[in-house]
Each structure stands twice: as C-alpha cells, then as structure tokens.
Design a protein around this motif. Structure first.
Motif, mmCIF file in Angstrom:
data_model
loop_
_atom_site.group_PDB
_atom_site.id
_atom_site.type_symbol
_atom_site.label_atom_id
_atom_site.label_comp_id
_atom_site.label_asym_id
_atom_site.label_seq_id
_atom_site.Cartn_x
_atom_site.Cartn_y
_atom_site.Cartn_z
ATOM 1 N N THR A 205 0.852 -1.386 -0.553
ATOM 2 C CA THR A 205 -0.065 -0.045 -0.158
ATOM 3 C C THR A 205 0.941 1.481 -0.294
ATOM 4 O O THR A 205 1.563 1.319 1.037
ATOM 5 N N ARG A 206 1.306 1.809 -0.634
ATOM 6 C CA ARG A 206 2.867 2.538 -1.437
ATOM 7 C C ARG A 206 2.279 3.937 -0.752
ATOM 8 O O ARG A 206 0.936 4.335 -1.473
ATOM 9 N N GLU A 207 2.276 4.627 -0.346
ATOM 10 C CA GLU A 207 1.759 5.843 0.309
ATOM 11 C C GLU A 207 2.541 7.178 -0.812
ATOM 12 O O GLU A 207 3.437 6.932 -1.421
ATOM 13 N N TYR A 208 1.826 8.231 -1.905
ATOM 14 C CA TYR A 208 2.144 8.696 -2.435
ATOM 15 C C TYR A 208 1.082 10.336 -2.438
ATOM 16 O O TYR A 208 0.125 9.943 -1.763
ATOM 17 N N LEU A 209 1.675 10.966 -3.607
ATOM 18 C CA LEU A 209 0.797 12.807 -3.302
ATOM 19 C C LEU A 209 -0.548 12.694 -4.389
ATOM 20 O O LEU A 209 0.397 12.009 -5.446
ATOM 21 N N THR A 210 -0.800 12.877 -4.529
ATOM 22 C CA THR A 210 -1.552 13.273 -5.560
ATOM 23 C C THR A 210 -1.248 14.358 -6.212
ATOM 24 O O THR A 210 -0.130 15.273 -5.769
ATOM 25 N N PRO A 211 -1.619 14.352 -7.696
ATOM 26 C CA PRO A 211 -1.310 15.977 -8.417
ATOM 27 C C PRO A 211 -1.643 16.919 -7.753
ATOM 28 O O PRO A 211 -1.016 18.245 -7.555
ATOM 29 N N GLU A 212 -2.883 16.840 -6.843
ATOM 30 C CA GLU A 212 -3.427 18.446 -6.142
ATOM 31 C C GLU A 212 -2.862 18.407 -4.988
ATOM 32 O O GLU A 212 -2.382 19.745 -4.295
ATOM 33 N N GLU A 213 -2.897 17.444 -4.318
ATOM 34 C CA GLU A 213 -1.302 18.153 -2.681
ATOM 35 C C GLU A 213 -0.105 17.743 -3.570
ATOM 36 O O GLU A 213 1.381 19.070 -2.923
ATOM 37 N N VAL A 214 0.699 17.654 -4.467
ATOM 38 C CA VAL A 214 1.941 18.062 -4.981
ATOM 39 C C VAL A 214 1.774 19.496 -4.996
ATOM 40 O O VAL A 214 2.399 20.661 -5.273
ATOM 41 N N ARG A 215 0.333 20.225 -6.297
ATOM 42 C CA ARG A 215 0.404 21.740 -6.119
ATOM 43 C C ARG A 215 0.586 22.553 -5.125
ATOM 44 O O ARG A 215 0.959 23.014 -5.205
ATOM 45 N N ASN A 216 -0.215 21.519 -4.376
ATOM 46 C CA ASN A 216 -0.789 22.705 -3.031
ATOM 47 C C ASN A 216 0.847 22.695 -2.093
ATOM 48 O O ASN A 216 1.149 23.710 -1.795
ATOM 49 N N LEU A 217 1.322 21.941 -2.000
ATOM 50 C CA LEU A 217 2.549 21.576 -1.841
ATOM 51 C C LEU A 217 3.803 22.492 -2.372
ATOM 52 O O LEU A 217 4.638 23.510 -1.368
ATOM 53 N N ILE A 218 3.527 22.222 -3.567
ATOM 54 C CA ILE A 218 4.940 23.234 -4.422
ATOM 55 C C ILE A 218 4.358 25.509 -3.867
ATOM 56 O O ILE A 218 4.550 26.144 -3.481
ATOM 57 N N SER A 219 2.844 25.562 -3.803
ATOM 58 C CA SER A 219 2.008 27.079 -3.782
ATOM 59 C C SER A 219 2.197 27.124 -2.333
ATOM 60 O O SER A 219 2.901 27.990 -1.955
ATOM 61 N N ILE A 220 2.346 25.832 -0.850
ATOM 62 C CA ILE A 220 2.870 26.690 0.497
ATOM 63 C C ILE A 220 3.814 26.857 0.613
ATOM 64 O O ILE A 220 4.361 27.973 1.107
ATOM 65 N N SER A 221 4.736 26.284 -0.246
ATOM 66 C CA SER A 221 6.833 26.053 0.116
ATOM 67 C C SER A 221 7.197 27.408 -0.880
ATOM 68 O O SER A 221 8.622 27.272 -0.321
ATOM 69 N N ALA A 222 6.544 27.779 -1.754
ATOM 70 C CA ALA A 222 6.986 28.393 -2.843
ATOM 71 C C ALA A 222 7.649 29.971 -1.308
ATOM 72 O O ALA A 222 9.052 30.321 -2.311
ATOM 73 N N ALA A 223 7.044 30.278 -0.786
ATOM 74 C CA ALA A 223 7.881 31.407 0.045
ATOM 75 C C ALA A 223 8.964 30.980 0.808
ATOM 76 O O ALA A 223 10.063 32.216 0.911
ATOM 77 N N ASN A 224 8.586 29.598 0.760
ATOM 78 C CA ASN A 224 10.260 29.238 2.563
ATOM 79 C C ASN A 224 11.229 28.710 1.204
ATOM 80 O O ASN A 224 11.802 28.584 2.102
#
Length: 380
Positions: A205-224
């Motif tokens: 049951t391999r854990e992975y991020l959805t495309p939406e979660e990847v976009r959120n991570l990029i958006s949230i992390s962009a400033a930092n």
C-alpha cells in the motif's frame, strides 16, 4: 602482489591455491579443488596484504606457508581417495560465508544492502548459534521462517514487521543462491519450500501524493523554499522519480543538455543500473542555479532533519499522509500512470529491473479508480 599472483599459478594440480582481491586491497586465499568431475572451494580465512615494507613481505610469507600446508594436506586426501568433494565446499560456517558476501559488496553496493546481510547474520546466529553451509536444508529454512515470524527486532522489544521478516527470509535465499553459483552447494534448499512455508510480503500500500497535493505543497512552500534545499529536492523527485540516495549524490555533471531539453544520466546506487531520465519543465523549475561540474545539485543536512522539514511543509499544505522522501518516487510513478504512460516506459524511468515491481503502482491506481467510481453509489 604481482609476484604473489604469479607464484599461485603453478602446474595443474587437483587442489590449487588461489586468491581473490578484496575491496580494501588485500587478497583472500582459498583452495580450488577439482576431483571426480566436481569443483569445490574452501575459504581459508587467510589474507595477504600489499607489500609496502619488508615486514609486510615477511607476514605474507608466513601466511603463504600456512596456506600451502593446508593445500598439501588436501592434495594427500584427494590422492588417497579419502576426500569427500562435498566437505571442503560446504564446510564453512554461515557466519563466515555471509561475511565473505559482505566483503564482496563493500564498495560496490549501497549501505542498506550490506546492513541487510549483517542483520541476517545476527538473526541466523540467534536462531542457530553454530551452523555450517553444508547443514542448511529444507527443514532449517522452514524453521528459520518460523523463527522470523515471532522474532524481535535486534534493537527493540517489538516483533519484526512482516515486511522485515520477508526481507530477511529473501536475503537468506540470496545467500544460498550465491553459494550455488560458487559451487558450494548443489541446489538452494529454499526452492523446496511450499507457498505456505514461505514468508510473503503483504500487498503493498505505497503512499504517494496526488497531483493536487503536489500543487498545494509547491504553492505553500514557494515562499519558504530555498533553491537547492531538501524540500525542493523532494518536489524535484516527484517529477523524476529518483531515490534519496541518488538525488543526494546528484552532480551537475549528471545533468546533460540535449537537443530536446535536459536529462539525467546516472547509475543508480541501489541497483547499479544506468538510467536516462528526461526532465520536464516542472522538474527543471526546481533546480537551483547551476554550479561547477562536480558540485552537488542539492544540499542535504542529516536525513532526520530532512524528514522533519518535509513533514512540516506537508502539514502546512494540508497533507495528512505520512511523508517520507521515498513518497516522491511513488508519486512520480503514480502520476505517470495517471497521465497515461505505459508500464514499460515507467519501469525504465525509475530503473526497475523487473516490470512486476512497477505493476504495483498500477494496482494502486486501479484501486483509486474503483474507489472513485464507488462514490457514485452514495448518490443513489
């Protein structure tokens, strides 16, 4: 060393003294016996060192004298017809045999492979304190499987996870297969085990991020995000599928400019397989400013600090999954499948030697599709 090697190449004899070069530069001495149409090897646990001083030469001379004395005794046994051809090849302890495999892997494989062999050796010692290679049979393997099912971790009171049990069980099979390849065993007794006697890994049951979660991570992390840091490297791996061990050692010399864009050319540390990975625009956007040819692309602190930073960034993005660096590799494979890439292409991109490993991602995506379709039932 050249002089020693020349001296080892004597006239044809039923027992010959040979040497195998180790990663540390020493020579490991062993006997190569050929009798009654069968070949066997006996590892003497005697070693020759590079001859840099007169003391080194004297030490090597003493070791060679001891090895030749053992060789002479084996020749007499063969000539007198008293030698059992199976005795010298199988008459080595499992502890020593796994030690030889560790020596062989040192310098050529990633540390995780060596650590696995060391853990296997310790568990075998707990299960059966003194056992020789020739004593390994079907009943020993079944017993070891039963031991693993209730064994505790080496540095913990917790019982071994099923995945760890399976890993150690398969490691024993690899060790025995190597013995067969070296003519120390006629066959691997693990092949005689039934499916119920083997330890099987539960369905992944391999854990992975959805495309939406990847976009959120990029958006949230962009400033930092700092160009070239560990969070940027994690996101970079979401778009190329590299393991942590590979991206941590990635150099600018591994990133090539081609007529159609950038691509990574590396030999993966875990499998030693060469891979060529074309980089998408998203991956290139996460690269820092180019450094010198031999500079590393990303900067990493201790892995524990990297993991802590990743999980903090994931929590800020609203991701409730247990994020490890390897999740980025799973994310890349599942996003590729969702986008319509075929399994063969994905297996080449991630460097899998067996496409069955890649098929696990296909099962994950199919399960998510079924869950999505099942949501329709709630509407009626």
């Amino acid at each position: 060393m050249d002089r020693i090697n020349r001296n080892l190449k004597k006239i044809k004899e039923p027992v010959r003294l040979r040497a195998k070069k180790l990663a540390n530069g020493n020579l490991s001495l062993y006997l190569d016996t050929y009798s009654k149409g069968k070949r066997s090897y006996e590892f003497l646990r005697l070693y020759l060192i590079p001859e840099n001083t007169s003391a080194d030469r004297m030490a090597n001379s003493a070791v060679l004298s001891a090895a030749n004395a053992i060789k002479a005794a084996r020749i007499i046994a063969v000539v007198n017809g008293k030698a059992d051809i199976r005795t010298p090849c199988g008459d080595i302890s499992m502890y020593d045999w796994i030690g030889r495999i560790i020596e062989k892997k040192t310098g050529f494989r990633v540390r995780s492979s060596i650590n696995l062999m060391r853990r296997l050796r310790k568990h075998l010692f707990i299960y059966r304190r003194e056992v020789r290679l020739k004593d390994i049979d079907r009943f020993f393997c079944v017993g070891f499987a039963d031991y693993l099912r209730s064994a505790r971790a080496l540095n913990s009171k917790k019982t071994l996870a099923v995945s760890t049990q399976c890993e150690l069980f398969n490691a024993l099979s690899m060790v025995l297969n190597e013995a067969v390849r070296m003519d120390l065993l006629q066959k691997n007794p693990m092949c005689q085990l039934t499916n119920t006697e083997r330890i099987k890994n539960p369905e992944s049951t391999r854990e992975y991020l959805t495309p939406e979660e990847v976009r959120n991570l990029i958006s949230i992390s962009a400033a930092n995000i700092v160009a070239g840091d560990d969070v940027a490297a994690f996101l970079f791996c979401c778009f190329c599928g590299l393991r942590y061990s590979d991206v941590a050692d990635l150099k600018w010399s591994n990133i090539m400019d081609t007529a159609v864009g950038k691509e990574i050319n590396i030999r993966m540390k875990k499998t030693l397989r060469p891979v060529n990975i074309p980089l998408s625009q998203q991956a290139c956007a996460l690269l820092p400013r180019k450094g010198n040819h031999d500079d590393k692309v990303f900067s990493f602190p201790h892995y524990g600090m990297t993991l802590k930073k990743l999980r903090k960034a994931a929590a800020s993005a609203g991701i409730k999954k247990k994020v490890t660096f390897h999740v980025s590799r799973h994310t890349f494979a599942t996003m590729m499948l969702t986008a319509g890439a075929d399994l063969y292409t994905i297996s080449k991109l991630v460097g899998h030697s067996d496409i069955r490993t890649t098929q696990i991602y296909s099962k994950v995506v199919d399960r998510k599709k079924r869950e999505a379709v099942a949501l329709l039932d709630r509407l009626f």
